[in-house]
Enzyme design. Structure first.
Site, PDB file in Angstrom:
ATOM      1  CB  CYS A  52      -8.259  -9.070  -8.461  1.00 23.34           C
ATOM      2  SG  CYS A  52      -7.455  -7.751  -7.543  1.00 23.34           S
ATOM      3  CG  ASP A  87      -9.651  -5.230  -6.254  1.00 20.10           C
ATOM      4  OD1 ASP A  87     -10.630  -5.107  -6.998  1.00 20.10           O
ATOM      5  OD2 ASP A  87      -9.619  -6.008  -5.296  1.00 20.10           O
ATOM      6  CB  CYS A 107     -12.793  -6.929  -3.040  1.00 25.55           C
ATOM      7  SG  CYS A 107     -11.332  -6.855  -1.992  1.00 25.55           S
ATOM      8  CB  CYS A 156      -7.649  -7.259  -0.070  1.00 25.49           C
ATOM      9  SG  CYS A 156      -8.458  -8.678  -0.837  1.00 25.49           S
TER      10      CYS A 156
HETATM   11 FE1  FES Z   1      -7.742  -8.231  -5.083  1.00 24.75          FE
HETATM   12 FE2  FES Z   1      -9.290  -7.740  -2.939  1.00 24.75          FE
HETATM   13  S1  FES Z   1      -9.557  -9.290  -4.437  1.00 24.75           S
HETATM   14  S2  FES Z   1      -7.550  -6.678  -3.623  1.00 24.75           S
END
Ligand code: FES
Length: 146
Positions: free
Chosen positions: A33, A35, A58, A102
């Site tokens: 993702c 992040d 996010c 997350c």
């Molecule tokens: Fe991966 Fe929020 S979508 S940490």
């Protein structure tokens, strides 16, 4: 979708930035993702005197980083190690199920920064902190939108 608390921390994150004199720095991320969360700790006499974070990710990741830093600031290392992602989610008055993963990044970032602190002291962090996961396996849903 998000609680008021989450929106509050997302719009106005606490303890945002870097600490020049940090003595424990941890970075965790998820390749899928994208992040990334970086946590800076200033520890003196076993107490987390100061903490800052940088999160590229996010909205839930930013809100959980902000809340996690609030929960560990001024606390002992022992207390900080007890801050689980569940505690962070509860303090935020919940997260949508698809976003709970997350919050795992926040827990991992705290642990990674504490592990770095111990390594700098010449202490093996694994018996204290446990084994760190190399990768976050929680973000396989492509759900990085705010
Ligand atoms: Fe991966 Fe929020 S979508 S940490």
């Amino acid at each position: 979708m998000y609680s008021e608390k989450v929106m509050e921390h997302f719009k106005n994150p606490h303890n945002l930035g870097e600490l020049e004199d940090a003595n424990g720095v941890g970075e965790v991320g998820n390749a899928k993702c994208g992040d990334v969360m970086k946590m800076f700790l200033k520890i003196e006499n076993n107490i987390i005197q100061d903490v800052k974070f940088k999160t590229f990710g996010c909205g839930a990741a930013i809100a959980t980083s902000s809340m996690a830093t609030d929960l560990i600031k001024g606390k002992s290392i022992d207390d900080a190690l007890k801050v689980t992602n569940k505690a962070v989610v509860e303090a935020l008055e919940g997260l949508p199920p698809v976003k709970v993963h997350c919050s795992v990044l926040a827990e991992q970032a705290i642990k990674a920064a504490l592990a770095d602190y111990y390594r700098r002291q010449g202490v093996d962090p694994e018996p204290i902190i446990g084994k760190m996961e190399e990768d976050c396996h929680h973000c396989e849903h492509g759900c990085c939108e705010v």
